[in-house]
Design a protein around this motif. Structure first.
Motif, PDB file in Angstrom:
ATOM      1  N   GLY A   1      -8.418  -9.535  -5.442  1.00 25.89           N
ATOM      2  CA  GLY A   1      -7.617  -8.657  -6.268  1.00 25.89           C
ATOM      3  C   GLY A   1      -8.190  -7.258  -6.356  1.00 25.89           C
ATOM      4  N   TYR A   2      -7.897  -6.558  -7.451  1.00 25.99           N
ATOM      5  CA  TYR A   2      -8.302  -5.162  -7.605  1.00 25.99           C
ATOM      6  C   TYR A   2      -9.666  -5.045  -8.256  1.00 25.99           C
ATOM      7  N   ASP A   3     -10.535  -4.280  -7.641  1.00 24.88           N
ATOM      8  CA  ASP A   3     -11.756  -3.791  -8.263  1.00 24.88           C
ATOM      9  C   ASP A   3     -11.847  -2.308  -7.921  1.00 24.88           C
ATOM     10  N   GLY A   4     -12.003  -1.485  -8.934  1.00 24.93           N
ATOM     11  CA  GLY A   4     -11.792  -0.053  -8.782  1.00 24.93           C
ATOM     12  C   GLY A   4     -12.956   0.742  -8.218  1.00 24.93           C
ATOM     13  N   PRO A   5     -12.832   2.065  -8.248  1.00 29.21           N
ATOM     14  CA  PRO A   5     -13.836   2.959  -7.671  1.00 29.21           C
ATOM     15  C   PRO A   5     -15.220   2.808  -8.310  1.00 29.21           C
ATOM     16  N   TYR A   6     -16.232   2.872  -7.460  1.00 35.89           N
ATOM     17  CA  TYR A   6     -17.629   2.930  -7.911  1.00 35.89           C
ATOM     18  C   TYR A   6     -18.433   3.618  -6.817  1.00 35.89           C
ATOM     19  N   PRO A   7     -18.109   4.902  -6.529  1.00 35.56           N
ATOM     20  CA  PRO A   7     -18.799   5.604  -5.439  1.00 35.56           C
ATOM     21  C   PRO A   7     -20.241   5.908  -5.817  1.00 35.56           C
ATOM     22  N   PRO A   8     -21.122   6.103  -4.854  1.00 40.01           N
ATOM     23  CA  PRO A   8     -22.514   6.411  -5.157  1.00 40.01           C
ATOM     24  C   PRO A   8     -22.644   7.715  -5.954  1.00 40.01           C
ATOM     25  N   PHE A   9     -23.498   7.698  -6.977  1.00 37.77           N
ATOM     26  CA  PHE A   9     -23.682   8.895  -7.802  1.00 37.77           C
ATOM     27  C   PHE A   9     -24.292  10.050  -7.006  1.00 37.77           C
ATOM     28  N   ASN A  10     -24.951   9.716  -5.888  1.00 34.99           N
ATOM     29  CA  ASN A  10     -25.621  10.762  -5.104  1.00 34.99           C
ATOM     30  C   ASN A  10     -24.791  11.208  -3.898  1.00 34.99           C
ATOM     31  N   ASP A  11     -23.502  10.889  -3.908  1.00 40.44           N
ATOM     32  CA  ASP A  11     -22.622  11.292  -2.799  1.00 40.44           C
ATOM     33  C   ASP A  11     -22.003  12.650  -3.107  1.00 40.44           C
ATOM     34  N   LEU A  12     -22.196  13.605  -2.203  1.00 34.09           N
ATOM     35  CA  LEU A  12     -21.633  14.939  -2.392  1.00 34.09           C
ATOM     36  C   LEU A  12     -20.137  14.997  -2.083  1.00 34.09           C
ATOM     37  N   ARG A  13     -19.605  13.974  -1.458  1.00 34.85           N
ATOM     38  CA  ARG A  13     -18.172  13.950  -1.149  1.00 34.85           C
ATOM     39  C   ARG A  13     -17.397  13.309  -2.312  1.00 34.85           C
ATOM     40  N   VAL A  14     -16.297  13.942  -2.690  1.00 37.09           N
ATOM     41  CA  VAL A  14     -15.393  13.343  -3.667  1.00 37.09           C
ATOM     42  C   VAL A  14     -14.548  12.294  -2.935  1.00 37.09           C
ATOM     43  N   HIS A  15     -14.584  11.057  -3.421  1.00 40.17           N
ATOM     44  CA  HIS A  15     -13.859   9.983  -2.746  1.00 40.17           C
ATOM     45  C   HIS A  15     -12.377   9.996  -3.109  1.00 40.17           C
ATOM     46  N   ARG A  16     -11.570   9.583  -2.144  1.00 41.64           N
ATOM     47  CA  ARG A  16     -10.115   9.464  -2.329  1.00 41.64           C
ATOM     48  C   ARG A  16      -9.730   7.990  -2.280  1.00 41.64           C
ATOM     49  N   TYR A  17      -8.730   7.630  -3.081  1.00 42.79           N
ATOM     50  CA  TYR A  17      -8.293   6.238  -3.171  1.00 42.79           C
ATOM     51  C   TYR A  17      -6.787   6.199  -2.945  1.00 42.79           C
ATOM     52  N   PHE A  18      -6.406   5.657  -1.787  1.00 49.94           N
ATOM     53  CA  PHE A  18      -5.002   5.624  -1.371  1.00 49.94           C
ATOM     54  C   PHE A  18      -4.381   4.268  -1.704  1.00 49.94           C
ATOM     55  N   PHE A  19      -3.342   4.297  -2.523  1.00 48.92           N
ATOM     56  CA  PHE A  19      -2.555   3.102  -2.817  1.00 48.92           C
ATOM     57  C   PHE A  19      -1.351   3.137  -1.878  1.00 48.92           C
ATOM     58  N   ARG A  20      -1.386   2.258  -0.879  1.00 45.47           N
ATOM     59  CA  ARG A  20      -0.373   2.255   0.178  1.00 45.47           C
ATOM     60  C   ARG A  20       0.545   1.047  -0.006  1.00 45.47           C
ATOM     61  N   LEU A  21       1.827   1.319  -0.174  1.00 45.64           N
ATOM     62  CA  LEU A  21       2.827   0.272  -0.373  1.00 45.64           C
ATOM     63  C   LEU A  21       3.701   0.156   0.870  1.00 45.64           C
ATOM     64  N   PHE A  22       3.917  -1.058   1.326  1.00 47.13           N
ATOM     65  CA  PHE A  22       4.716  -1.330   2.521  1.00 47.13           C
ATOM     66  C   PHE A  22       5.906  -2.206   2.165  1.00 47.13           C
ATOM     67  N   ALA A  23       7.100  -1.796   2.568  1.00 45.08           N
ATOM     68  CA  ALA A  23       8.294  -2.628   2.458  1.00 45.08           C
ATOM     69  C   ALA A  23       8.453  -3.406   3.766  1.00 45.08           C
ATOM     70  N   LEU A  24       8.561  -4.733   3.660  1.00 42.93           N
ATOM     71  CA  LEU A  24       8.549  -5.594   4.835  1.00 42.93           C
ATOM     72  C   LEU A  24       9.846  -6.388   4.966  1.00 42.93           C
ATOM     73  N   ASP A  25      10.153  -6.762   6.196  1.00 41.76           N
ATOM     74  CA  ASP A  25      11.387  -7.518   6.444  1.00 41.76           C
ATOM     75  C   ASP A  25      11.154  -9.030   6.446  1.00 41.76           C
ATOM     76  N   VAL A  26       9.986  -9.474   6.021  1.00 38.67           N
ATOM     77  CA  VAL A  26       9.680 -10.906   5.902  1.00 38.67           C
ATOM     78  C   VAL A  26       9.207 -11.188   4.479  1.00 38.67           C
ATOM     79  N   ALA A  27       9.524 -12.378   3.974  1.00 37.84           N
ATOM     80  CA  ALA A  27       9.164 -12.731   2.603  1.00 37.84           C
ATOM     81  C   ALA A  27       7.704 -13.141   2.480  1.00 37.84           C
ATOM     82  N   THR A  28       7.153 -13.685   3.565  1.00 39.40           N
ATOM     83  CA  THR A  28       5.782 -14.199   3.544  1.00 39.40           C
ATOM     84  C   THR A  28       5.066 -13.769   4.814  1.00 39.40           C
ATOM     85  N   LEU A  29       3.875 -13.239   4.662  1.00 41.04           N
ATOM     86  CA  LEU A  29       3.069 -12.871   5.821  1.00 41.04           C
ATOM     87  C   LEU A  29       2.216 -14.054   6.271  1.00 41.04           C
ATOM     88  N   ASP A  30       1.972 -14.120   7.566  1.00 40.96           N
ATOM     89  CA  ASP A  30       1.145 -15.170   8.150  1.00 40.96           C
ATOM     90  C   ASP A  30      -0.325 -14.799   7.948  1.00 40.96           C
TER      91      ASP A  30
END
Length: 203
Positions: A139-168
């Protein structure tokens, strides 16, 4: 199709409420609100991935007081959420409905929309071998980037609409399994992203 969140503005910082870590340790770790519309005809299910593409690739530099992780260090994906088989009539996920708090060794049966399946996130590998925290993180566990990272992290929530009810998918699946199973079945994709950092220099 479009997706948005009432928990944060697109491209803007994600509040600590929806992160796993904050400057003094663990954060509330609630999943953010998500909603979507403009769903294409023929949609039989949705899949949802949350991906941080800014994870450091040199583990020995992470979390050290004497080192700053440079912005230009090569980066890799870190998966924070993988969910499949979301029913086609679902249009919203309420804040805190799938995750509310940090679960040591991972959530075994995370809450979620009825019938949806939730896969492993990358804290499974990150905490592997840790006597207190090691386990399968689903399931979901959120951001916890390293405190010593000079880069600001990005978090992409990507939603996909699919033509099948169940994925294999295997019972113990990852985001990579979802991406592979979705091939040839994606009717539409939409994304929203927020940022998060624990580097005091960005405060």
């Amino acid at each position: 199709m479009r997706v948005w969140s009432d928990s944060f503005e697109n491209t803007r910082p994600i509040p600590a409420e929806f992160a796993m870590g904050q400057p003094d340790g663990f954060a509330p770790n609630r999943n953010p609100h998500l909603a979507w519309d403009g769903v294409p005809d023929g949609t039989a299910s949705f899949a949802l991935l949350c991906i941080d593409p800014d994870a450091p690739t040199v583990p020995e530099t992470v979390g050290r007081e004497d080192v700053q992780i440079p912005v230009e260090q090569p980066r890799a994906y870190f998966i924070h959420w993988a969910m499949a088989d979301i029913a086609p009539d679902i249009r919203t996920i309420a804040a805190g409905s799938c995750s509310d708090g940090v679960t040591a060794r991972g959530k075994q049966h995370p809450q979620g929309p009825a019938g949806a399946r939730q896969g492993l996130n990358d804290y499974t590998g990150w905490f592997a071998g840790d006597a207190q925290m090691g386990g399968d993180y689903s399931g979901y566990d959120g951001p916890y980037p390293p405190f010593n990272d000079l880069r600001v992290h990005r978090y992409f929530f990507r939603l996909f609409a699919l033509d099948v009810a169940t994925l294999d998918l295997p019972k113990r699946f990852t985001a990579h399994d979802v991406e592979r199973a979705m091939q040839g079945h994606v009717l539409a994709e939409a994304a929203v992203h927020g940022t998060y950092t624990l580097n005091a220099g960005h405060a």
